[in-house]
Structure formats: structure tokens, C-alpha cells
Design an enzyme around this catalytic site. Structure first.
Site, mmCIF file in Angstrom:
data_model
loop_
_atom_site.group_PDB
_atom_site.id
_atom_site.type_symbol
_atom_site.label_atom_id
_atom_site.label_comp_id
_atom_site.label_asym_id
_atom_site.label_seq_id
_atom_site.Cartn_x
_atom_site.Cartn_y
_atom_site.Cartn_z
ATOM 1 N N GLN A 11 0.816 -1.201 0.000
ATOM 2 C CA GLN A 11 0.000 0.000 0.000
ATOM 3 C C GLN A 11 0.857 1.261 0.000
ATOM 4 O OE1 GLN A 11 -3.225 -0.783 2.663
ATOM 5 N NE2 GLN A 11 -3.869 1.323 2.583
ATOM 6 N N SER A 91 3.998 -6.505 2.867
ATOM 7 C CA SER A 91 2.692 -6.410 3.519
ATOM 8 C C SER A 91 1.584 -6.914 2.592
ATOM 9 C CB SER A 91 2.441 -4.967 3.988
ATOM 10 O OG SER A 91 1.264 -4.882 4.740
ATOM 11 N N LEU A 92 0.730 -6.014 2.094
ATOM 12 C CA LEU A 92 -0.293 -6.411 1.128
ATOM 13 C C LEU A 92 0.333 -7.185 -0.042
ATOM 14 C CD1 LEU A 92 -2.875 -6.050 -0.769
ATOM 15 C CD2 LEU A 92 -1.664 -4.019 -1.531
ATOM 16 N N ARG A 116 -9.524 -7.683 4.076
ATOM 17 C CA ARG A 116 -8.397 -7.354 4.960
ATOM 18 C C ARG A 116 -8.327 -5.834 5.159
ATOM 19 N NH1 ARG A 116 -2.789 -6.009 3.830
ATOM 20 N NH2 ARG A 116 -1.324 -6.854 5.369
ATOM 21 N N HIS A 201 0.271 -3.228 11.269
ATOM 22 C CA HIS A 201 1.364 -4.077 11.762
ATOM 23 C C HIS A 201 1.744 -3.800 13.212
ATOM 24 C CE1 HIS A 201 1.803 -5.846 7.847
ATOM 25 N NE2 HIS A 201 1.825 -4.641 7.323
ATOM 26 N N GLN A 250 0.864 -11.699 10.263
ATOM 27 C CA GLN A 250 1.390 -10.549 9.519
ATOM 28 C C GLN A 250 0.651 -9.243 9.847
ATOM 29 O OE1 GLN A 250 0.034 -9.074 6.111
ATOM 30 N NE2 GLN A 250 1.704 -9.638 4.740
#
Length: 315
Positions: A11, A91-92, A116, A201, A250
Site C-alpha cells: 500500500q 505487507s499487502l 483485509r 502491523h 502478519q
């Protein structure tokens, strides 16, 4: 020639118009955008191609938009016959990597990251949590600061270990502010507040992980055909059970990006191809090792030049 890793951005890399030229030129690519629209039940592709940027940047839109665009670029790149020995994503981007490795189907991936994004938005009321980038500080020293502040009642954790000297912290607004002040006192070069809608996170994301479990139970997870370097452990994984466990962790654990790059280097990777909009990951990889081959592909021009360069290097 050494091994090749495909890496997928997270992102923040989204821009209006990404992937549009590829969709105009390639029927298979256009079909991916149509499949995403169908699975989500709203015109995501229109939002990607035409904006507005503010709406595209909303987490629940940005996540499926980036996954779709990365897969569109990968679809166009497939003609080259160049394949990855390893995949990873920030991440994503880890979901994009898992779709690329066949562990999650494309439409399930789009659906899962849309949900998500929704759960991440909902986990903490808007404005209560935030993130900041801390530049020029060792992780051990920063870890000690965040642990001390969390103990005092203001939750803050290390969220992204991006590259040497670039660490993102995440938590309550006050926790992040206090940690930023202490980090500067302890010698950090700069502390930059990030424009994000929540404390991603960090431990504050645990409620989102509980909800994500039901979505991951709903979709079909398979073993990956190519090892995926997991964000939370910086180790290669392929088993579907382990993939699910790591995706849940995660959400509230730090993204070990620098460690993941070092792991790929140790596994013999010397060529990194960033697949999707922007060049954020290429910049981070370069900070870990200046000598690797780096390519970033997002349209037919960058795809063609990358194919030529890789075939030239293989001679």
C-alpha cells in the site's frame, strides 16, 4: 546468472491510471480487471483507471487495486518465459506474491485483501492510531524505546523493518509521538509521520486478524509452487497451513523486509523484478545491496526493456 526473485509492492504505491495501458493493449489483462470487478461486486477497475485518488487510497480499495494491477503486469510479463525462483511482497504485496505462486487464486486474493483492508480500517477508530518512519537508527535501540513506551501504557511497536536505517513504527497516536521524540533524543536523524488511516502491523491490529481468519477459512489456500519469503519470519514457506498462519500474524507483526532481502541474497538471488506500480521496493533492495540487478515493471515499455536486459545478462 543467479536466481530471480519477483517482488510485489504494498500500500502506498497506488496511482490513478495504473495498469490502464496494459488493459488497453492486452485482452487477458483486461479480463483480470473484469474478474476483479465481478468478484467484488463494484467497478474497482473504473476506480483504478479514473480515480478519484482519495477513494483509490482508502485501504479497502487500495489493497485489491494493487493486487489486481500487480497481477495484470505479471500476466503481460508471462510472455517472456522468465520465471521466479522465489517470490516476496511487502505487507499487502505478500498476497500478490501468493497469487503469483499459485497458493491463492486471483479472485480469492482480490476478495481476501478487500476484506483485509476493511478489517484493518475497522480495528482502530480513525485518528486514534498512526505510523511514523524513523530514519538513521538501529533496530535494537528503537525496539528498547518502543517497549518502554508500550509498558508506560501507550502502545507502539516496530512495524516495517524496511532497509538499513529505515524503520516504521506503529501504534496509538500518543505512543508513536512519544517514541518519535525519544528516538530523536537518542540520535535518530529524522522522524516522519506517515499519512495512513491506521496503526498497521502493530498489536492494535489483533482484532482484524481474528476477523481475517474467517475469510482465509472461506477461500482455498494451496501449497505454493514457488517458495514465498514470509514477511513475519523472512523465511521461505510453501505449505498452505503455514501460509495461513503467517498471513494472520502478519497483520499485527513487523514486516521484516530488510531481513527478507538478505535471505533472498543468501539463497543466491542476484536479480530482483518489482512487479506493479512504482519503484519503492527497488529502492529498499538497493539500500541492502547495491550490486544486484534491479528491474521495475509496470507497463509494456518497462516490460520490454526488462526482458531484453535479462536475456542479454543470461548470454
Amino acid at each position: 546468472m543467479g536466481k530471480i526473485a519477483f517482488v510485489f509492492p504494498g500500500q502506498g504505491s497506488q496511482t490513478v491510471g495504473m495498469g490502464k495501458s496494459l488493459a488497453d493493449e492486452n485482452e487477458n489483462v483486461l479480463n483480470l480487471f473484469k474478474q476483479a470487478d465481478e468478484r467484488l461486486g463494484y467497478p474497482l477497475s473504473q476506480l483504478i483507471f479514473e480515480g478519484p485518488q482519495e477513494k483509490l487510497t482508502q485501504t479497502m480499495n487500495a489493497q485489491p487495486a494493487l493486487l489486481t494491477t500487480s497481477m495484470a503486469v505479471l500476466e503481460a510479463f508471462k510472455q517472456s518465459g522468465i520465471t521466479a525462483d522465489y517470490v516476496a511482497g511487502h505487507s499487502l504485496g505478500e498476497y500478490s506474491a501468493l497469487v503469483a505462486a499459485g497458493a491463492i487464486s486471483f479472485t480469492d486474493g482480490v476478495y481476501a485483501v478487500h476484506k483485509r483492508g476493511e478489517f484493518m480500517e475497522d480495528a482502530v477508530p480513525n485518528g486514534e492510531g498512526t505510523m511514523a518512519a524513523v530514519l538513521g537508527m538501529e533496530r535494537e535501540a528503537l525496539q528498547a524505546i518502543t517497549a518502554k513506551i508500550t509498558e508506560s501504557g501507550h502502545s507502539v511497536q516496530l512495524a516495517n523493518l524496511n532497509s538499513p536505517g529505515q524503520i516504521v513504527i506503529s501504534g496509538t497516536k500518543q505512543g508513536v509521538e512519544l517514541a518519535g521524540v525519544e528516538a530523536k533524543t537518542a540520535g535518530a536523524k529524522r522522524v516522519l509521520p506517515l499519512e495512513v488511516s491506521g496503526p498497521f502491523h502493530s498489536q492494535l491490529m489483533r482484532p482484524a486478524a481474528d476477523r481475517l481468519l474467517s475469510v482465509l477459512d472461506e477461500i482455498k489456500l494451496q501449497d505454493a509452487s514457488v517458495p514465498v519469503i514470509a514477511n513475519v519470519s523472512a523465511t521461505p514457506i510453501t505449505a498452505s497451513g503455514e501460509i495461513k498462519e503467517k498471513l494472520l500474524q502478519q497483520l499485527y507483526s513487523p514486516v521484516l523486509w530488510e531481513d527478507s532481502v538478505r535471505k533472498l541474497l543468501a539463497l543466491g538471488v542476484d536479480t530482483f523484478i518489482e512487479i506493479g506500480p512504482g519503484k519503492v521496493l527497488s529502492g529498499l533492495v538497493k539500500k541492502v545491496d547495491r550490486n544486484v540487478q534491479l528491474y521495475a515493471i509496470s507497463d509494456s515499455k518497462s516490460i520490454e526493456s526488462t526482458i531484453e536486459a535479462i536475456k542479454e545478462a543470461a548470454k
